[in-house]
Design a protein around this motif. Structure first.
Motif, PDB file in Angstrom:
ATOM      1  N   LEU A  99       0.876  -1.088   0.073  1.00 47.48           N
ATOM      2  CA  LEU A  99      -0.156  -0.060   0.107  1.00 47.48           C
ATOM      3  C   LEU A  99       0.879   1.244   0.108  1.00 47.48           C
ATOM      4  O   LEU A  99       0.386   2.199  -0.517  1.00 47.48           O
ATOM      5  CB  LEU A  99      -0.860   0.224   1.012  1.00 47.48           C
ATOM      6  CG  LEU A  99      -2.061  -1.024   1.118  1.00 47.48           C
ATOM      7  CD1 LEU A  99      -2.874  -1.093   2.354  1.00 47.48           C
ATOM      8  CD2 LEU A  99      -2.936  -0.441   0.021  1.00 47.48           C
ATOM      9  N   MET A 100       1.970   1.035   0.534  1.00 47.82           N
ATOM     10  CA  MET A 100       3.038   2.490   0.452  1.00 47.82           C
ATOM     11  C   MET A 100       3.374   2.660  -0.727  1.00 47.82           C
ATOM     12  O   MET A 100       3.472   3.709  -1.289  1.00 47.82           O
ATOM     13  CB  MET A 100       4.188   2.295   1.577  1.00 47.82           C
ATOM     14  CG  MET A 100       3.653   2.430   2.982  1.00 47.82           C
ATOM     15  SD  MET A 100       5.033   1.895   4.204  1.00 47.82           S
ATOM     16  CE  MET A 100       6.364   3.225   3.803  1.00 47.82           C
ATOM     17  N   ARG A 101       3.786   1.461  -1.332  1.00 44.91           N
ATOM     18  CA  ARG A 101       4.111   1.620  -2.787  1.00 44.91           C
ATOM     19  C   ARG A 101       3.047   2.175  -3.918  1.00 44.91           C
ATOM     20  O   ARG A 101       3.343   3.023  -4.637  1.00 44.91           O
ATOM     21  CB  ARG A 101       4.693   0.139  -3.466  1.00 44.91           C
ATOM     22  CG  ARG A 101       5.304   0.279  -4.670  1.00 44.91           C
ATOM     23  CD  ARG A 101       6.611   1.198  -4.781  1.00 44.91           C
ATOM     24  NE  ARG A 101       7.772   0.544  -3.989  1.00 44.91           N
ATOM     25  CZ  ARG A 101       8.652   0.808  -3.390  1.00 44.91           C
ATOM     26  NH1 ARG A 101       8.960   1.984  -3.678  1.00 44.91           N
ATOM     27  NH2 ARG A 101       9.314   0.238  -2.559  1.00 44.91           N
ATOM     28  N   GLN A 138       2.792   5.693  -3.186  1.00 47.02           N
ATOM     29  CA  GLN A 138       4.052   6.305  -3.912  1.00 47.02           C
ATOM     30  C   GLN A 138       3.645   6.746  -5.184  1.00 47.02           C
ATOM     31  O   GLN A 138       3.944   7.767  -6.007  1.00 47.02           O
ATOM     32  CB  GLN A 138       5.285   5.592  -3.717  1.00 47.02           C
ATOM     33  CG  GLN A 138       6.561   6.217  -4.320  1.00 47.02           C
ATOM     34  CD  GLN A 138       7.504   5.225  -4.359  1.00 47.02           C
ATOM     35  OE1 GLN A 138       7.704   4.257  -3.645  1.00 47.02           O
ATOM     36  NE2 GLN A 138       8.736   6.097  -5.033  1.00 47.02           N
ATOM     37  N   PHE A 139       2.806   5.748  -6.089  1.00 39.55           N
ATOM     38  CA  PHE A 139       2.467   5.908  -7.395  1.00 39.55           C
ATOM     39  C   PHE A 139       1.354   6.311  -7.619  1.00 39.55           C
ATOM     40  O   PHE A 139       0.838   6.471  -8.620  1.00 39.55           O
ATOM     41  CB  PHE A 139       2.811   4.561  -8.038  1.00 39.55           C
ATOM     42  CG  PHE A 139       4.454   4.105  -8.366  1.00 39.55           C
ATOM     43  CD1 PHE A 139       4.908   4.705  -9.280  1.00 39.55           C
ATOM     44  CD2 PHE A 139       4.538   3.169  -7.423  1.00 39.55           C
ATOM     45  CE1 PHE A 139       6.375   4.227  -9.515  1.00 39.55           C
ATOM     46  CE2 PHE A 139       6.103   2.916  -7.386  1.00 39.55           C
ATOM     47  CZ  PHE A 139       6.963   3.481  -8.555  1.00 39.55           C
ATOM     48  N   GLN A 140       0.474   7.150  -6.524  1.00 41.32           N
ATOM     49  CA  GLN A 140      -0.627   7.722  -6.593  1.00 41.32           C
ATOM     50  C   GLN A 140      -1.826   7.035  -7.215  1.00 41.32           C
ATOM     51  O   GLN A 140      -2.573   7.333  -8.030  1.00 41.32           O
ATOM     52  CB  GLN A 140      -0.490   9.005  -7.378  1.00 41.32           C
ATOM     53  CG  GLN A 140       0.385  10.028  -6.596  1.00 41.32           C
ATOM     54  CD  GLN A 140       0.660  11.278  -7.426  1.00 41.32           C
ATOM     55  OE1 GLN A 140       0.050  11.391  -8.692  1.00 41.32           O
ATOM     56  NE2 GLN A 140       1.342  12.297  -6.754  1.00 41.32           N
ATOM     57  N   ILE A 141      -1.662   5.658  -6.917  1.00 37.25           N
ATOM     58  CA  ILE A 141      -3.032   4.626  -7.124  1.00 37.25           C
ATOM     59  C   ILE A 141      -4.048   4.963  -6.252  1.00 37.25           C
ATOM     60  O   ILE A 141      -3.990   5.218  -5.147  1.00 37.25           O
ATOM     61  CB  ILE A 141      -2.484   3.182  -6.909  1.00 37.25           C
ATOM     62  CG1 ILE A 141      -1.280   2.828  -7.975  1.00 37.25           C
ATOM     63  CG2 ILE A 141      -3.688   2.358  -7.212  1.00 37.25           C
ATOM     64  CD1 ILE A 141      -0.619   1.754  -7.808  1.00 37.25           C
ATOM     65  N   ASP A 142      -5.579   5.015  -7.161  1.00 36.81           N
ATOM     66  CA  ASP A 142      -6.420   5.394  -6.530  1.00 36.81           C
ATOM     67  C   ASP A 142      -6.769   4.603  -5.388  1.00 36.81           C
ATOM     68  O   ASP A 142      -6.880   3.463  -5.488  1.00 36.81           O
ATOM     69  CB  ASP A 142      -7.506   5.435  -7.575  1.00 36.81           C
ATOM     70  CG  ASP A 142      -7.464   6.797  -8.398  1.00 36.81           C
ATOM     71  OD1 ASP A 142      -6.672   7.526  -8.121  1.00 36.81           O
ATOM     72  OD2 ASP A 142      -8.201   6.338  -9.560  1.00 36.81           O
TER      73      ASP A 142
END
Length: 112
Positions: free
Chosen positions: A23-25, A28-32
Motif C-alpha cells: 500500500l505504501m508503494r 507512492q505511485f498515486q494509485i486511487d
C-alpha cells in the motif's frame, strides 16, 4: 484495494506487513484508493504482534513525518480530518510513542 484491506486483518503477521508495504508503494505511485486503505492500518498500532506494530510505525513515519515540523503538523492534521474515534485514538497513541522516542518534537505537536 478492498482485498488489501482484508489482508490487513489476516492472522499472519507477514501478510499484514507485506500488505502495508504494498500500500505504501501504491501511494507512492498515486494509485486511487491507496491513501484511504493506508488509513485503515492505524488501529493495527494496538496489535500484540511486535512486527505488525513496527510495520505500522515505520509506514506512519515514512508517510507523514517530515524534517520540517510545519509540514509534519499539516500531514497529521490532514490525517485527523474525517477520522473516526478509533483512528484518532490510534493517532494519539502513535504520536505519543514517537514523541517518547524523539521521532516527533513538541514543536511539531504544538503546530497541530
Amino acid at each position: 484495494m478492498p482485498i488489501l484491506v482484508q489482508l490487513m486483518a489476516s492472522s499472519s503477521a507477514t501478510d499484514v506487513e507485506n500488505t502495508i508495504l504494498l500500500l505504501m508503494r501504491c501511494r507512492q505511485f498515486q494509485i486511487d484508493g491507496s491513501e484511504a486503505c493506508l488509513r485503515k492500518m492505524l488501529p493495527l498500532v494496538f496489535s500484540q504482534d511486535k512486527s505488525i506494530y513496527e510495520a505500522v510505525e515505520n509506514a506512519f513515519i515514512t508517510i507523514y513525518v517530515r524534517k520540517n515540523p510545519e509540514e509534519t503538523a499539516k500531514n497529521l492534521s490532514n490525517l485527523a480530518i474525517d477520522s473516526n474515534i478509533g483512528d484518532l485514538a490510534s493517532l494519539e497513541f502513535l504520536i505519543g510513542a514517537l514523541m517518547s522516542k524523539g521521532d516527533l518534537t513538541s514543536s511539531t505537536v504544538c503546530n497541530l
